[in-house]
Design a protein around this motif. Structure first.
Motif, PDB file in Angstrom:
ATOM      1  N   ARG A 131      -3.306  10.525   3.370  1.00 23.73           N
ATOM      2  CA  ARG A 131      -3.615   9.760   2.158  1.00 23.73           C
ATOM      3  C   ARG A 131      -5.096   9.888   1.794  1.00 23.73           C
ATOM      4  NH1 ARG A 131       0.229   6.344   0.184  1.00 23.73           N
ATOM      5  NH2 ARG A 131       2.035   5.954   1.517  1.00 23.73           N
ATOM      6  N   GLU A 150       1.930   3.302   9.057  1.00 21.17           N
ATOM      7  CA  GLU A 150       0.733   3.177   8.239  1.00 21.17           C
ATOM      8  C   GLU A 150       0.338   1.719   8.069  1.00 21.17           C
ATOM      9  OE1 GLU A 150       0.505   6.791   5.066  1.00 21.17           O
ATOM     10  OE2 GLU A 150       2.216   5.464   4.851  1.00 21.17           O
ATOM     11  N   ARG A 151       1.304   0.861   7.815  1.00 21.30           N
ATOM     12  CA  ARG A 151       0.999  -0.569   7.632  1.00 21.30           C
ATOM     13  C   ARG A 151       0.436  -1.162   8.916  1.00 21.30           C
ATOM     14  NH1 ARG A 151       6.064  -0.497   4.904  1.00 21.30           N
ATOM     15  NH2 ARG A 151       7.073  -1.502   6.692  1.00 21.30           N
ATOM     16  N   ARG A 210       3.231  10.380  -4.060  1.00 19.23           N
ATOM     17  CA  ARG A 210       2.647   9.151  -3.514  1.00 19.23           C
ATOM     18  C   ARG A 210       3.766   8.234  -3.035  1.00 19.23           C
ATOM     19  NH1 ARG A 210      -2.323   7.307  -7.494  1.00 19.23           N
ATOM     20  NH2 ARG A 210      -3.266   9.355  -7.761  1.00 19.23           N
ATOM     21  N   ALA A 211       4.078   8.343  -1.766  1.00 13.90           N
ATOM     22  CA  ALA A 211       5.143   7.522  -1.204  1.00 13.90           C
ATOM     23  C   ALA A 211       4.603   6.142  -0.846  1.00 13.90           C
ATOM     24  CB  ALA A 211       5.725   8.202   0.029  1.00 13.90           C
ATOM     25  N   THR A 212       5.530   5.225  -0.653  1.00 15.99           N
ATOM     26  CA  THR A 212       5.112   3.888  -0.213  1.00 15.99           C
ATOM     27  C   THR A 212       4.622   3.970   1.227  1.00 15.99           C
ATOM     28  OG1 THR A 212       7.368   3.431   0.527  1.00 15.99           O
ATOM     29  CG2 THR A 212       6.779   2.784  -1.728  1.00 15.99           C
ATOM     30  N   TYR A 213       3.845   2.984   1.611  1.00 18.48           N
ATOM     31  CA  TYR A 213       3.283   2.975   2.964  1.00 18.48           C
ATOM     32  C   TYR A 213       4.403   2.814   3.992  1.00 18.48           C
ATOM     33  CZ  TYR A 213      -1.556   2.712   1.417  1.00 18.48           C
ATOM     34  OH  TYR A 213      -2.782   3.000   0.873  1.00 18.48           O
ATOM     35  N   SER A 214       4.402   3.671   5.006  1.00 22.71           N
ATOM     36  CA  SER A 214       5.391   3.582   6.076  1.00 22.71           C
ATOM     37  C   SER A 214       5.008   2.456   7.039  1.00 22.71           C
ATOM     38  CB  SER A 214       5.465   4.912   6.827  1.00 22.71           C
ATOM     39  OG  SER A 214       4.228   5.178   7.464  1.00 22.71           O
ATOM     40  N   ARG A 215       5.927   2.142   7.958  1.00 22.72           N
ATOM     41  CA  ARG A 215       5.636   1.096   8.936  1.00 22.72           C
ATOM     42  C   ARG A 215       4.457   1.460   9.827  1.00 22.72           C
ATOM     43  NH1 ARG A 215      10.535  -1.288  12.387  1.00 22.72           N
ATOM     44  NH2 ARG A 215      11.068  -1.930  10.263  1.00 22.72           N
TER      45      ARG A 215
END
Length: 497
Positions: free
Chosen positions: A140, A289-290, A282-287
């Motif tokens: 990112r 990443e969070r 631009r994918a959503t934040y993965s687990r």
């Protein structure tokens, strides 16, 4: 009747078959002694060490034997670092062994140094960098750089801007360098050009180092300097005050550094080349990443509020590493976390700390500083501007004879405070301006762990002469920046000698 000359016949085989050809015998050079390449390469460093050894023997008898041993061991390391291609960590260990053999340090000094909070801060920072890479956050960051630039020159400026806030988030130059490694590798692969890779490898650690002064937690040496300031004068520089003085200077120094790297190592045609980095949607934040973001924010919050809870920076870094590698909770396995640590650098730092502490404890560092003050004439100065320039030059070059950042702070800050008191100067200004100079360490790869990390990467990176060339320009630029900021900004916001 004279006999005809007989030519030597030799049989040579060719694709067409064998044939006889007349040839003259090739001259055979007379045998001579063969000198191995390593012997030729060793002439300069050996000669330099002989000169150093003679110089140490000629030092005054009033200087303790431990100080002479520390000076010789340190000079040995400097010569081998700068004149040979030997691994920096190996050279450091050799210098420590010589130091111990000469009686300049105890045998346990090296092992005790590996328990230093700086070493454990590095371990935690590298694990954090590994988590950022494995979780996808590094991708990112790369995309953030790539989406805002379309040319090679634009990417250099984007990387510079991206590095600025990291000094506020990660209180370790080596930690920031480790976090930026995957970004560098992605951009380098996308460029596919040696000159671009070299420029990026120079730019990343350079900007990391010149922006260190932006914040109080930018380096552990800042905390050492602030503690010494309070012990000496009862005053401290708060987090907000340090940011007020440091952020504008760090921004200016970063922009100047980017301009210098792009103009010195890339031509106008190369800077204008398009550079496209595949980033994907631009994918959503993965687990993972969070979780990495949550742990990082918690670490930053604890770093910033250390004065409230008392948990040291290194302890927070180790706790973060444990959280990021915890089974079922973390984002990478323990083995992967251990592999993310640059152990070569850890060994180097441990040995360098021994050399730095030996210089301080033996009185060698104080002896060097006193000679520098005497030669520079700063102690007899009557001009504020002259004091500023000499102070800046002395601290900017201090990394040459003290590679440890923490050692520079511990050795130079007391000397600067006593000098300031003798001249009636403000101790806060002396410490902060001195710290600006001590944060600069761009002459040799071994001058900083961040530089060493990028210098020893596999593939196309920079060579020591490249860094020396860049430093010859940026050193003068920093002197000018300090004078300009002092006259045009720092005095206006209350930081005056």
């Amino acid at each position: 009747m004279p006999q005809p000359t007989v030519l030597e016949l030799s049989s040579r085989t060719s694709p067409a078959g064998s044939r006889l050809v007349a040839s003259r015998p090739a001259p055979v050079p007379p045998p001579g002694p063969r000198r191995p390449g390593w012997a030729v390469a060793a002439v300069r460093p050996v000669a330099a060490l002989v000169v150093v050894g003679v110089g140490v023997l000629l030092l005054p008898e009033t200087l303790p034997g431990e100080a002479k041993a520390a000076l010789f061991a340190f000079a040995l390391a400097i010569v081998l670092w700068s004149m040979t291609g030997l691994p920096a960590a190996w050279v450091s260990l050799l210098a420590v062994l010589v130091l111990v053999a000469l009686g300049g340090a105890e045998q346990d000094a090296l092992f005790d140094s590996l328990a230093s909070d700086v070493v454990w801060l590095m371990v935690g920072a590298f694990v954090l960098g590994g988590a950022i890479t494995s979780s996808g956050l590094a991708g990112r960051l790369t995309g953030l750089v790539a989406r805002r630039a379309r040319t090679v020159g634009g990417v250099l400026w984007s990387v510079t801007v991206l590095l600025l806030p990291l000094s506020l988030l990660i209180p370790s130059t080596s930690g920031r360098a480790a976090v930026m490694l995957p970004v560098y590798r992605s951009l380098s692969r996308a460029a596919g050009d040696r000159a671009v890779s070299r420029a990026l490898a120079l730019l990343v650690p350079t900007v990391i180092l010149v922006t260190t002064v932006s914040t109080l937690v930018g380096a552990g040496s800042h905390l050492i300097a602030n503690d010494l300031l309070e012990e000496f004068s009862g005053e401290r520089i708060s987090f907000a005050e340090w940011a007020l003085y440091g952020i504008p200077f760090g921004l200016a120094a970063a922009l100047v550094s980017c301009f210098a790297v792009s103009r010195m190592f890339l031509g106008p045609e190369t800077r204008a080349l398009p550079l496209t980095v595949p980033t994907g949607p631009r994918a959503t934040y993965s687990r993972p990443e969070r979780r990495t973001v949550a742990v990082t924010l918690a670490m930053v919050g604890l770093w910033v509020s250390e004065s409230v809870h008392g948990i040291e920076v290194a302890t927070v870094a180790v706790a973060g590493a444990v959280a990021l590698t915890a089974p079922g909770i973390g984002v990478l396995s323990w083995k992967a976390g251990v592999k993310a640590v640059e152990w070569n650098l850890v060994v180097f730092v441990g040995a360098a700390l021994v050399l730095g502490e030996a210089l301080i404890d033996s009185g060698a560092a104080e002896w060097i500083v006193q000679r520098l003050f005497a030669v520079s004439g700063i102690a007899q100065a009557g001009s504020e501007l002259f004091v500023l320039v000499v102070l800046t030059v002395l601290t900017l070059t201090s990394h040459v004879y003290m590679t440890s950042h923490a050692a520079r702070a511990a050795a130079l800050v007391p000397a600067l405070l006593y000098l300031g008191a003798s001249l009636g100067l403000d101790p806060v200004a002396m410490v902060f301006i001195g710290t600006v100079g001590m944060d600069y360490c761009l002459t040799f790869p071994v001058s900083s762990k961040a530089l060493l990390l990028y210098a020893e990467l596999d593939g196309d990176t920079f060579e020591p002469p490249d860094l020396l060339r860049l430093s010859s320009v940026l050193l003068l630029a920093h002197v000018a920046l300090v004078v300009v900021f002092y006259l045009g900004y720092w005095r206006l916001v209350g930081l005056a000698l």
